[in-house]
Scaffold this active site. Structure first.
Site, PDB file in Angstrom:
ATOM      1  N   GLY A 158       0.831  -1.017  -0.106  1.00 36.31           N
ATOM      2  CA  GLY A 158      -0.121  -0.102  -0.200  1.00 36.31           C
ATOM      3  C   GLY A 158       0.893   1.349  -0.038  1.00 36.31           C
ATOM      4  N   ALA A 159       1.905   1.263   0.852  1.00 38.97           N
ATOM      5  CA  ALA A 159       2.702   2.272   0.926  1.00 38.97           C
ATOM      6  C   ALA A 159       3.959   2.044   1.689  1.00 38.97           C
ATOM      7  CB  ALA A 159       2.141   3.493   1.437  1.00 38.97           C
ATOM      8  N   GLU A 203       7.018   3.658   4.476  1.00 34.41           N
ATOM      9  CA  GLU A 203       7.617   4.583   5.274  1.00 34.41           C
ATOM     10  C   GLU A 203       8.906   5.293   5.389  1.00 34.41           C
ATOM     11  OE1 GLU A 203       8.221   0.834   7.946  1.00 34.41           O
ATOM     12  OE2 GLU A 203       6.896   1.440   6.256  1.00 34.41           O
ATOM     13  N   GLU A 253       1.509   5.601   7.696  1.00 36.49           N
ATOM     14  CA  GLU A 253       3.124   5.709   6.923  1.00 36.49           C
ATOM     15  C   GLU A 253       3.733   7.021   7.838  1.00 36.49           C
ATOM     16  OE1 GLU A 253       4.186   3.269   5.717  1.00 36.49           O
ATOM     17  OE2 GLU A 253       2.329   2.443   5.088  1.00 36.49           O
ATOM     18  N   HIS A 292       4.690   6.086  11.392  1.00 35.33           N
ATOM     19  CA  HIS A 292       5.920   5.012  11.386  1.00 35.33           C
ATOM     20  C   HIS A 292       7.436   5.942  11.610  1.00 35.33           C
ATOM     21  CE1 HIS A 292       5.231   0.795  10.661  1.00 35.33           C
ATOM     22  NE2 HIS A 292       4.727   0.883   9.588  1.00 35.33           N
ATOM     23  N   GLU A 323       4.828  -2.529  13.088  1.00 35.20           N
ATOM     24  CA  GLU A 323       3.691  -2.585  12.483  1.00 35.20           C
ATOM     25  C   GLU A 323       2.361  -2.921  13.391  1.00 35.20           C
ATOM     26  OE1 GLU A 323       3.345  -1.738   9.614  1.00 35.20           O
ATOM     27  OE2 GLU A 323       5.399  -1.962   8.720  1.00 35.20           O
TER      28      GLU A 323
END
Length: 882
Positions: free
Chosen positions: A269-270, A272, A306, A309, A328
């Site tokens: 998804g993305a 960090e 993100e 993070h 996570e």
């Protein structure tokens, strides 16, 4: 199925690195076919493992798919006998405890279809280094406990005007031959998995944020020119996230600039990466015309995740990949709380628990079952799982419940203060929570090491003479692969009691509490409440206070009572779910015995009461009216009979739709919105309920209802309403009608990648017979791209993972189709292939015919040739069930 590289890595074998890298200086000369990478590493012996008068061990550098050009130490080119390149990396001998190592390599970004390391995405250079992608860029100790300060110089042709990396920009200019040159410096030590590089012809939107200490941070969001109008929501979400993290956790951003880049080709998804977050385009770009409410909320959540993070993952990172949930699980909890504060807290909790029950519980009960902190793995990318993320977040939530909000904040403050700039373990996180509050979480730690979903059995008694009400709660955790003899866990169970009139009973006179947290620590415990005037009805596991399966013998009447009176909104929804499951299980029994299916009267009555309750949040009503998915029904235990589940659910849906048609129509018209789109919680709630009503109206088979859907589709006021109307028309209209609307939609939106993915997903998810044939045509469609994970997820995963009805076709063709796709994808993108095979892994859970068909599909994959490590691990563990 043989994979010559497959080997199991164990947590118990962890050893600290022999060498540390104090500074990493990288230089890239970008070229699609031959990018030159020069790395200069300041290396020293790790004092934590060094011994006096020792012979220095060889230095090991991880590397994959690299062309080695040269190796130098302290400016001198090494002769061949000083190093050895072999599978997986480079080993070199050294006679000094400190030295500067320079390595030159060449890589081919255009040929990198794995989307790990440095690759090209639509003409843009991009990186993905978590978990082990950096080794595809250069030879390096590619492990999270080696943290280094990075300086990165990028040289590229003028056709790539935007050159980005981590940290702050410290220099820029042009080379003698006219190429662009930019240097970035990240002052914070980080592991290699947080490295990032982006180069392309990009535009950006810019804003700023003033931190709590008064510093101004530049915010930039980069994307291709065609998408520049879709950035506003992500930018707003970022600013909300930054403020929330300061107010709730006291965490202030630490660099001068924060950047986000949207990329079409991305496995996750993305990511960090420090100061330069790289996002899958679908998780950051949105406009009312092109993105649904769900997409707006998903973007808000992922942007926050993100950004959070930066502290829970970057400033404090994990020592090794077994500790993945350290960053996570904690960050998923943080982003869930943020989303709950920004939107409907009850609905957010319902969505999270639904994901747990439908998918994570299945993972717990399958061949890939593992603890929140795994003991072993073959391929780390296979452990980016719901267990690590979602169950990990539930473990953090339980600590929050046990300690309370203020104590949890003290613990998080100590954690960040104690471990800033360090790579640590899950034990370090729990220890900070204990030390900050004088708490004992020794037994609670078992949640990190014990796999499986605990089952709670609850019985109650009432002593009228003494006015005492008692709950007896027993816990057991089923055996899972490699784990037997499970020990009792510390399980926080939030409980309330309801009086006969529906009012909540006070359970603690001193504090005036209407609910209490029971701490279950034994295999069986009794909890007694005094001063109870009449037999109450228990509201158990309020807010889903622990990731467990709870069994209490509620009657249909009691569930309807909870639906109407429980003060905990989650449990009102859960009572509705339980009532639905009970009705669906009865219908399945009727189907299997050949009986005519009977109207689920209790369920229809319960739904009617929900629809008639004008005081309920429309978002909660929409959730309560949604039948449990086929996947969730399948997780209720015992053998999975797909045909019975499909028949029962379809019958119940149609019965509800027919019986309550007038109510659905009334609510639909009351909720029609003809106003500018806004992604506020209130407006999203109203659209959600309105479109739920529309779906049921169309399910009832009324021509008038289809006309309503047609009108909503043609008005096209926002993508939420347009897509909902199209889904109803595809599902309940004739084949000719559906095809016409689908083509009209595609003609309008064919230039928009994200909307085309929505179009793909609507078709692959249709329960109509013939969907498999449609999916096979979609794979040949010009807009489909097998190298694009989003397209694969929309079409192939949309069919195999979200279309229970058609994936489980009686002839087994759905299973064969998936096997063929997985085999082909494994050659291009092993990560995606390994995730796609998930629906085949629980073959033993199905009835005999389906089980044999699914097993055959797995066998087809296993004999197809040498598999990637990613796919090999999943398939081999699944077939071990033989």
């Amino acid at each position: 199925m043989k994979d010559s590289q497959a080997r199991t890595i164990y947590l118990k074998d962890y050893q600290a690195p022999d060498y540390l890298v104090d500074h990493t200086d990288l230089s890239f000369e970008l070229d699609p076919h031959a990018t030159l990478v020069k790395s200069k590493l300041k290396i020293r012996r790790n004092p934590a493992v060094a011994q006096a008068n020792e012979t220095l061990p060889p230095l090991w550098l991880d590397g994959a798919d690299l062309e080695l050009l040269s190796v130098s130490i302290n400016g001198e080119l090494l002769p061949a006998h000083r190093y050895q390149q072999r599978a997986g990396g480079l080993s070199l001998s050294t006679d000094a405890p400190e030295f500067e190592l320079e390595v030159h390599t060449r890589i081919a970004p255009e040929a990198n279809t794995s989307l790990e390391g440095l690759y090209l995405s639509n003409g843009m250079y991009c990186t993905q280094c978590e978990a082990e992608g950096f080794r595809k860029i250069t030879f390096y100790p590619d492990r999270p406990d080696v943290m280094s300060v990075f300086t990165t110089t990028i040289v590229a042709p003028a056709s790539y005007p935007v050159l980005l990396s981590n940290g702050n920009k410290v220099d820029s200019g042009t080379t003698e031959d006219g190429r662009l040159r930019v240097t970035w410096e990240d002052p914070f030590a980080k592991p290699s998995y947080l490295f990032a590089l982006v180069a392309g012809d990009l535009q950006h939107v810019e804003d700023s944020f003033t931190t709590c200490s008064g510093r101004e941070v530049k915010l930039q969001l980069f994307t291709e020119a065609r998408n520049i109008g879709k950035c506003a929501h992500a930018m707003t979400s970022l600013k909300h996230s930054m403020r929330w993290d300061e107010e709730v956790y006291g965490r202030e951003y630490d660099l001068d600039i924060f950047m986000i880049v949207a990329v079409d080709h991305f496995n996750m998804g993305a990511m960090e990466n420090k100061g330069l977050n790289i996002f899958n385009s679908a998780c950051v770009l949105a406009s009312p015309e092109t993105a649904t409410d769900a997409a707006f909320q998903r973007i808000e959540s992922i942007v926050a995740h993100e950004y959070f993070h930066n502290w829970s993952g970057n400033r404090v990172t994990c020592r090794d990949w077994f500790q993945l949930s350290l960053k996570e699980g904690f960050t998923v909890f943080r982003d869930a709380e943020f989303s709950a504060d920004m939107n409907s807290r009850a609905v957010k909790r319902i969505e999270d628990v639904t994901l747990l029950r439908t998918s994570q519980f299945a993972e717990d009960a399958g061949p890939m079952s593992h603890p929140v902190r795994p003991d072993s793995y073959m391929e780390i990318s296979n452990f980016y799982t719901l267990t690590v993320y979602e169950k990990g977040a539930e473990v953090v939530r339980m600590i929050h419940t046990i300690l309370g909000p203020e104590a949890f904040r003290r613990g998080s403050d100590l954690y960040f203060e104690r471990h800033d700039g360090c790579a640590v373990t899950c034990e370090d996180f729990v220890a900070a929570m204990e030390d900050a509050n004088g708490a004992d979480l020794k037994q609670f730690r078992r949640w990190y090491s014990q796999a499986g979903t605990p089952v709670l059995d609850v019985e109650d008694t009432y002593n009228e003479a003494l006015g005492e009400y008692s709950l007896t709660i027993r816990q057991q955790t089923p055996e899972t692969p490699g784990q037997k003899g499970k020990l009792p866990l510390h399980i926080p169970i939030t409980v309330g009691l309801l009086a006969e009139d529906g009012s909540p009973l006070r359970l603690d006179d001193a504090a005036g509490q209407m609910e209490v947290v029971l701490h279950l620590t034994e295999a069986s415990q009794n909890f007694t409440f005094a001063g109870i005037a009449s037999r109450p009805l228990p509201s158990l596991l309020r807010g889903f206070s622990a990731p467990v399966k709870l069994r209490y013998d509620y009657s249909s009447a009691q569930l309807q009572f909870l639906m109407q009176h429980d003060t905990d909104p989650f449990n009102r929804w859960d009572a509705c779910q339980r009532l639905s499951i009970n009705s669906l299980q009865t219908l399945q029994q009727q189907y299997r015995s050949g009986e005519a299916l009977q109207q689920p009267a209790a369920l229809i009555e319960g739904y009617a009461a929900v629809l008639d309750d004008a005081a309920l949040d429309p978002a909660l009503v929409a959730k309560m009216l949604a039948l449990p998915s086929a996947q969730e029904i399948a997780e209720q235990g015992g053998e999975i009979d797909a045909a019975a589940i499909i028949a029962a659910r379809t019958f119940a849906r149609d019965a509800i739709a027919t019986a309550l048609a007038e109510r659905f129509l009334t609510r639909y018209h009351a909720l029609e919105q003809h106003k500018p789109y806004s992604p506020t919680a209130e407006d999203i709630a109203e659209r959600s309920l309105k479109n739920t009503c529309l779906f049921y109206l169309c399910a009832a088979g009324s021509a008038d209802a289809l006309a309503l859907a047609k009108g909503q589709f043609e008005r096209g006021e926002n993508m939420t309403d347009t897509a909902a109307a199209l889904a109803a028309l595809v599902e309940f209209g004739t084949e000719t009608q559906a095809e016409g609307f689908l083509q009209a939609f595609y003609q309008q939106w064919q230039q928009d990648t994200q909307v085309v993915e929505t179009w793909f997903g609507l078709q692959s998810g249709s329960a109509k017979f013939g969907t498999l044939e449609r999916v096979q045509k979609l794979i040949a469609h010009p807009a489909f791209e097998v190298k694009n994970p989003n397209k694969v997820r929309a079409v192939i995963a949309g069919f195999a993972m979200r279309n229970f009805t058609q994936f489980h076709r009686a002839d087994g063709s759905g299973y064969t189709f998936l096997a063929d796709q997985v085999i082909a994808l494994d050659k291009l993108n092993p990560q995606i292939a390994a995730r796609l095979v998930t629906p085949l892994t629980r073959w033993k859970k199905y009835r005999a015919q389906e089980s044999a068909q699914i097993h055959a599909a797995l066998q087809k994959i296993s004999v197809s040739g040498e598999l990637s490590r990613d796919l090999y691990e999943v398939v081999s563990k699944s077939l071990e069930q033989d």
